[in-house]
Design a protein around this motif. Sequence first.
Motif, PDB file in Angstrom:
ATOM      1  N   VAL A  79       0.842  -1.205   0.000  1.00 47.44           N
ATOM      2  CA  VAL A  79       0.000   0.000   0.000  1.00 47.44           C
ATOM      3  C   VAL A  79       0.873   1.249   0.000  1.00 47.44           C
ATOM      4  CG1 VAL A  79      -1.640   1.371   1.355  1.00 47.44           C
ATOM      5  CG2 VAL A  79      -2.011  -1.097   1.061  1.00 47.44           C
ATOM      6  N   GLU A  80       1.891   1.256   0.839  1.00 44.91           N
ATOM      7  CA  GLU A  80       2.793   2.407   0.913  1.00 44.91           C
ATOM      8  C   GLU A  80       3.589   2.587  -0.374  1.00 44.91           C
ATOM      9  OE1 GLU A  80       2.706   4.688   3.303  1.00 44.91           O
ATOM     10  OE2 GLU A  80       1.012   3.469   4.000  1.00 44.91           O
ATOM     11  N   ILE A  81       4.043   1.467  -0.953  1.00 46.80           N
ATOM     12  CA  ILE A  81       4.780   1.549  -2.215  1.00 46.80           C
ATOM     13  C   ILE A  81       3.878   2.109  -3.318  1.00 46.80           C
ATOM     14  CG2 ILE A  81       5.828   0.172  -4.056  1.00 46.80           C
ATOM     15  CD1 ILE A  81       6.977  -1.662  -1.944  1.00 46.80           C
ATOM     16  N   LEU A  82       2.655   1.614  -3.380  1.00 49.58           N
ATOM     17  CA  LEU A  82       1.719   2.057  -4.411  1.00 49.58           C
ATOM     18  C   LEU A  82       1.464   3.559  -4.325  1.00 49.58           C
ATOM     19  CD1 LEU A  82      -0.811  -0.897  -4.141  1.00 49.58           C
ATOM     20  CD2 LEU A  82       0.435  -0.286  -6.225  1.00 49.58           C
ATOM     21  N   ARG A  83       1.320   4.047  -3.125  1.00 44.01           N
ATOM     22  CA  ARG A  83       1.026   5.475  -2.956  1.00 44.01           C
ATOM     23  C   ARG A  83       2.200   6.342  -3.392  1.00 44.01           C
ATOM     24  NH1 ARG A  83      -2.319   4.657   2.740  1.00 44.01           N
ATOM     25  NH2 ARG A  83      -4.326   4.267   1.729  1.00 44.01           N
ATOM     26  N   THR A  84       3.391   5.751  -3.415  1.00 48.17           N
ATOM     27  CA  THR A  84       4.575   6.465  -3.898  1.00 48.17           C
ATOM     28  C   THR A  84       4.752   6.295  -5.404  1.00 48.17           C
ATOM     29  OG1 THR A  84       5.714   6.171  -1.782  1.00 48.17           O
ATOM     30  CG2 THR A  84       7.083   6.680  -3.699  1.00 48.17           C
ATOM     31  N   GLU A  85       4.612   5.047  -5.873  1.00 49.48           N
ATOM     32  CA  GLU A  85       4.928   4.720  -7.268  1.00 49.48           C
ATOM     33  C   GLU A  85       3.816   5.072  -8.254  1.00 49.48           C
ATOM     34  OE1 GLU A  85       7.873   3.770  -8.159  1.00 49.48           O
ATOM     35  OE2 GLU A  85       8.670   3.528  -6.120  1.00 49.48           O
ATOM     36  N   VAL A  86       2.557   4.945  -7.842  1.00 55.16           N
ATOM     37  CA  VAL A  86       1.420   5.275  -8.737  1.00 55.16           C
ATOM     38  C   VAL A  86       0.492   6.238  -7.988  1.00 55.16           C
ATOM     39  CG1 VAL A  86       1.429   3.307 -10.315  1.00 55.16           C
ATOM     40  CG2 VAL A  86       0.425   3.033  -8.047  1.00 55.16           C
ATOM     41  N   PRO A  87       0.946   7.469  -7.749  1.00 56.07           N
ATOM     42  CA  PRO A  87       0.186   8.421  -6.931  1.00 56.07           C
ATOM     43  C   PRO A  87      -1.168   8.810  -7.491  1.00 56.07           C
ATOM     44  CG  PRO A  87       2.002   9.520  -8.057  1.00 56.07           C
ATOM     45  CD  PRO A  87       2.200   8.049  -8.258  1.00 56.07           C
ATOM     46  N   ASN A  88      -1.361   8.602  -8.798  1.00 59.82           N
ATOM     47  CA  ASN A  88      -2.650   8.960  -9.395  1.00 59.82           C
ATOM     48  C   ASN A  88      -3.723   7.896  -9.169  1.00 59.82           C
ATOM     49  OD1 ASN A  88      -1.720  11.414 -10.451  1.00 59.82           O
ATOM     50  ND2 ASN A  88      -0.927  10.409 -12.285  1.00 59.82           N
ATOM     51  N   ALA A  89      -3.299   6.708  -8.784  1.00 61.62           N
ATOM     52  CA  ALA A  89      -4.259   5.633  -8.529  1.00 61.62           C
ATOM     53  C   ALA A  89      -4.891   5.815  -7.151  1.00 61.62           C
ATOM     54  CB  ALA A  89      -3.561   4.273  -8.598  1.00 61.62           C
ATOM     55  N   LYS A  90      -6.117   5.342  -7.025  1.00 60.69           N
ATOM     56  CA  LYS A  90      -6.780   5.322  -5.726  1.00 60.69           C
ATOM     57  C   LYS A  90      -6.440   3.987  -5.072  1.00 60.69           C
ATOM     58  CE  LYS A  90     -11.292   5.536  -3.422  1.00 60.69           C
ATOM     59  NZ  LYS A  90     -12.772   5.627  -3.622  1.00 60.69           N
ATOM     60  N   VAL A  91      -5.639   4.011  -4.039  1.00 60.46           N
ATOM     61  CA  VAL A  91      -5.193   2.788  -3.380  1.00 60.46           C
ATOM     62  C   VAL A  91      -6.043   2.532  -2.145  1.00 60.46           C
ATOM     63  CG1 VAL A  91      -3.239   1.606  -2.323  1.00 60.46           C
ATOM     64  CG2 VAL A  91      -2.852   3.205  -4.215  1.00 60.46           C
TER      65      VAL A  91
END
Length: 268
Positions: A79-91
Amino acid sequence: MSAWQDPRAVLSRHGIRANKKFSQNFLVSQEHVEFIARALGEIDGRDVLEIGPGVGTLTGALERRGAAVTALEKDPRMVEILRTEVPNAKVVPSDAVKLCVRDHLDPPALVIGNLPYAITGPILRRVVAQSKDIERAVVMVQQEVAERWAAEPGSKTYGAPTVFLTAVYAVQMVRVVPPDAFHPPPRVTSAVVRLTPLATPRADPEHPRFKQLVKAAFGARRKTLRNAWKSVDGAIDAMSAVGIDPGARGETLSVEQFEAVNRHLGSS
């Protein structure tokens, strides 16, 4: 919109390793990732629900094709990686076993994901139960599971999951993915499957009696239906009434034949 990045580089940058607890095998082949994104069809300007995004490899491919992605991920580290790597996605921190499409997107929704192999069965049941809320789904599973889903009556791989799934979906296995396309490589070959809801379902897989008939028929594959359905009141007479040989076995029946018995029992 993120550019392609090898998941191994992303994991290394964040100091993270794959966790067996979450059945994590990261797809590192860009060719296969881009193929899976294309398999969902035209998605430019569309909302897409992604199951098990990991480090956002497929998420990025979907975004490059113009989709707005809502990504459901259980592992807090991812979850933390996603919020950094794909910031435009809703995680969304979420367990896919509890998948409810309507909680995240307005139906009918586009769904995609590399399903954690350990929980493919429970996720499948959620996808079947919510077929009316899904426009199209593309998922990656073990090849053995994909072949079971797409099996024909009478084959060795045809079983209860096949009946429940094909009652409401057209099933198409669109690509085989070898173990070396992943990090770490799984011990099995994988396959990409496209699920398209039928305009007219063959049966209601959530109907209690339909479930009972299917589960009893495949509970002991060597049993004839005459023996397998002893516990289903009226089933023996019903199958004779709709032209099914009581000496047949469950794996020889089509979805329509299971439904014919179910309907006859409902009208008797």
